[in-house]
Design a protein around this motif. Structure first.
Motif, PDB file in Angstrom:
ATOM      1  N   UNK A  91       0.857  -1.187   0.000  1.00 49.06           N
ATOM      2  CA  UNK A  91       0.000   0.000   0.000  1.00 49.06           C
ATOM      3  C   UNK A  91       0.894   1.239   0.000  1.00 49.06           C
ATOM      4  N   UNK A  92       0.939   1.945  -1.146  1.00 49.82           N
ATOM      5  CA  UNK A  92       1.847   3.082  -1.294  1.00 49.82           C
ATOM      6  C   UNK A  92       1.570   4.185  -0.278  1.00 49.82           C
ATOM      7  N   UNK A  93       0.319   4.573  -0.141  1.00 54.09           N
ATOM      8  CA  UNK A  93      -0.023   5.672   0.765  1.00 54.09           C
ATOM      9  C   UNK A  93       0.370   5.339   2.208  1.00 54.09           C
ATOM     10  N   UNK A  94       0.063   4.155   2.623  1.00 55.69           N
ATOM     11  CA  UNK A  94       0.425   3.709   3.970  1.00 55.69           C
ATOM     12  C   UNK A  94       1.942   3.602   4.128  1.00 55.69           C
ATOM     13  N   UNK A  95       2.625   3.099   3.098  1.00 54.09           N
ATOM     14  CA  UNK A  95       4.087   2.963   3.154  1.00 54.09           C
ATOM     15  C   UNK A  95       4.756   4.325   3.295  1.00 54.09           C
ATOM     16  N   UNK A  96       4.267   5.319   2.561  1.00 60.78           N
ATOM     17  CA  UNK A  96       4.834   6.666   2.663  1.00 60.78           C
ATOM     18  C   UNK A  96       4.626   7.214   4.074  1.00 60.78           C
ATOM     19  N   UNK A  97       3.430   7.074   4.597  1.00 60.24           N
ATOM     20  CA  UNK A  97       3.143   7.582   5.948  1.00 60.24           C
ATOM     21  C   UNK A  97       3.998   6.879   7.001  1.00 60.24           C
ATOM     22  N   UNK A  98       4.078   5.554   6.927  1.00 62.84           N
ATOM     23  CA  UNK A  98       4.849   4.806   7.914  1.00 62.84           C
ATOM     24  C   UNK A  98       6.346   5.069   7.765  1.00 62.84           C
ATOM     25  N   UNK A  99       6.844   5.119   6.532  1.00 58.46           N
ATOM     26  CA  UNK A  99       8.263   5.394   6.310  1.00 58.46           C
ATOM     27  C   UNK A  99       8.657   6.770   6.804  1.00 58.46           C
ATOM     28  N   UNK A 100       7.791   7.737   6.572  1.00 51.65           N
ATOM     29  CA  UNK A 100       8.044   9.092   7.055  1.00 51.65           C
ATOM     30  C   UNK A 100       8.049   9.123   8.579  1.00 51.65           C
ATOM     31  N   UNK A 101       7.101   8.453   9.186  1.00 52.99           N
ATOM     32  CA  UNK A 101       7.031   8.408  10.647  1.00 52.99           C
ATOM     33  C   UNK A 101       8.286   7.778  11.240  1.00 52.99           C
ATOM     34  N   UNK A 102       8.765   6.718  10.607  1.00 52.33           N
ATOM     35  CA  UNK A 102       9.949   6.016  11.117  1.00 52.33           C
ATOM     36  C   UNK A 102      11.243   6.803  10.945  1.00 52.33           C
ATOM     37  N   UNK A 103      11.306   7.687   9.969  1.00 49.61           N
ATOM     38  CA  UNK A 103      12.581   8.347   9.686  1.00 49.61           C
ATOM     39  C   UNK A 103      12.612   9.849   9.953  1.00 49.61           C
ATOM     40  N   UNK A 148      12.559  17.071   2.104  1.00 41.72           N
ATOM     41  CA  UNK A 148      12.492  15.653   2.487  1.00 41.72           C
ATOM     42  C   UNK A 148      11.241  15.294   3.280  1.00 41.72           C
ATOM     43  N   UNK A 149      10.781  16.195   4.133  1.00 38.01           N
ATOM     44  CA  UNK A 149       9.673  15.831   5.010  1.00 38.01           C
ATOM     45  C   UNK A 149       8.308  16.344   4.536  1.00 38.01           C
ATOM     46  N   UNK A 150       8.298  17.179   3.496  1.00 40.16           N
ATOM     47  CA  UNK A 150       7.014  17.660   2.954  1.00 40.16           C
ATOM     48  C   UNK A 150       6.855  17.334   1.473  1.00 40.16           C
ATOM     49  N   UNK A 151       7.759  17.826   0.632  1.00 38.85           N
ATOM     50  CA  UNK A 151       7.595  17.675  -0.815  1.00 38.85           C
ATOM     51  C   UNK A 151       7.755  16.218  -1.253  1.00 38.85           C
ATOM     52  N   UNK A 152       8.787  15.535  -0.761  1.00 40.64           N
ATOM     53  CA  UNK A 152       9.019  14.146  -1.181  1.00 40.64           C
ATOM     54  C   UNK A 152       7.835  13.240  -0.818  1.00 40.64           C
ATOM     55  N   UNK A 153       7.375  13.231   0.427  1.00 36.72           N
ATOM     56  CA  UNK A 153       6.222  12.370   0.730  1.00 36.72           C
ATOM     57  C   UNK A 153       4.962  12.764  -0.051  1.00 36.72           C
ATOM     58  N   UNK A 154       4.745  14.060  -0.244  1.00 38.29           N
ATOM     59  CA  UNK A 154       3.569  14.499  -1.007  1.00 38.29           C
ATOM     60  C   UNK A 154       3.661  14.027  -2.455  1.00 38.29           C
ATOM     61  N   UNK A 155       4.834  14.167  -3.053  1.00 43.77           N
ATOM     62  CA  UNK A 155       5.020  13.708  -4.435  1.00 43.77           C
ATOM     63  C   UNK A 155       4.843  12.197  -4.531  1.00 43.77           C
ATOM     64  N   UNK A 156       5.363  11.468  -3.549  1.00 45.24           N
ATOM     65  CA  UNK A 156       5.225  10.009  -3.566  1.00 45.24           C
ATOM     66  C   UNK A 156       3.769   9.593  -3.405  1.00 45.24           C
TER      67      UNK A 156
END
Length: 179
Positions: A91-103, A148-156
């Motif tokens: 799940x891309x949306x979930x992966x982006x959210x979880x990856x961002x939270x972890x890093x 890294x914490x706004x544009x990259x996750x939004x684009x992904x």
């Protein structure tokens, strides 16, 4: 080009490495803009600082090299966490959210240390050190927060499954993915 190839093999994606390189150039470009505004155009002369009216010739090259290296570190750290989560559940949306939270905390902490070190150069006597500290401090501050914490996750999130697109012919040429 080398960064693209390394990320291409690591992430097994055509678009993510391209996005990473473009985002790094965005951070470097912003730093160049601040350098020109402060040291060439004198936008901070009202504070008592007298700008030299130019940017030292070595500073842009150093800002590019150091920023690109540090930005790529942050990008690899963020994207590997996201890819791990994506491989786990798809799940891309979930992966982006979880990856961002972890890093996010680690990226922010590392960036704050580097920004403090670079801004310490600003109080140095030599104009080239002031320029280098300003350029690197601004670049890393913008890169770690806005890019890294706004544009990259939004684009992904917007790219969705396209983040992980890889032509099957290319996938067969790459080493087997490690999970």
């Amino acid at each position: 080009a080398a960064c693209y190839v390394v990320l291409f093999v690591l992430l097994r994606s055509v678009l993510l490495p391209l996005k990473a390189v473009v985002m790094n150039l965005l951070s470097v470009g912003a730093a160049y803009g601040v350098l020109v505004a402060v040291f060439q155009w004198g936008w901070l002369d009202w504070t008592g600082y007298t700008s030299p009216g130019y940017v030292e010739t070595i500073v842009p090259a150093l800002v590019l090299a150091v920023t690109f290296g540090l930005s790529m570190d942050y990008e690899v750290f963020l994207l590997t966490r996201i890819r791990e989560r994506w491989l786990e559940h798809g799940d891309n949306e979930r992966a982006v959210a979880e990856g961002l939270t972890l890093s996010a905390r680690i990226i922010t902490s590392a960036a704050l240390v580097m920004v403090a070190v670079f801004f310490a150069f600003v109080v140095a006597g030599a104009p080239s050190l002031k320029e280098l500290g300003t350029g690197l401090g601004v670049a890393i501050l913008l890169d770690a927060t806005i890019v890294r914490l706004l544009i990259v996750p939004a684009a992904m999130r917007l790219l969705g499954q396209w983040n992980w697109w890889m032509p099957s012919r290319l996938a067969r040429l790459l080493p087997a993915p490690s999970h």
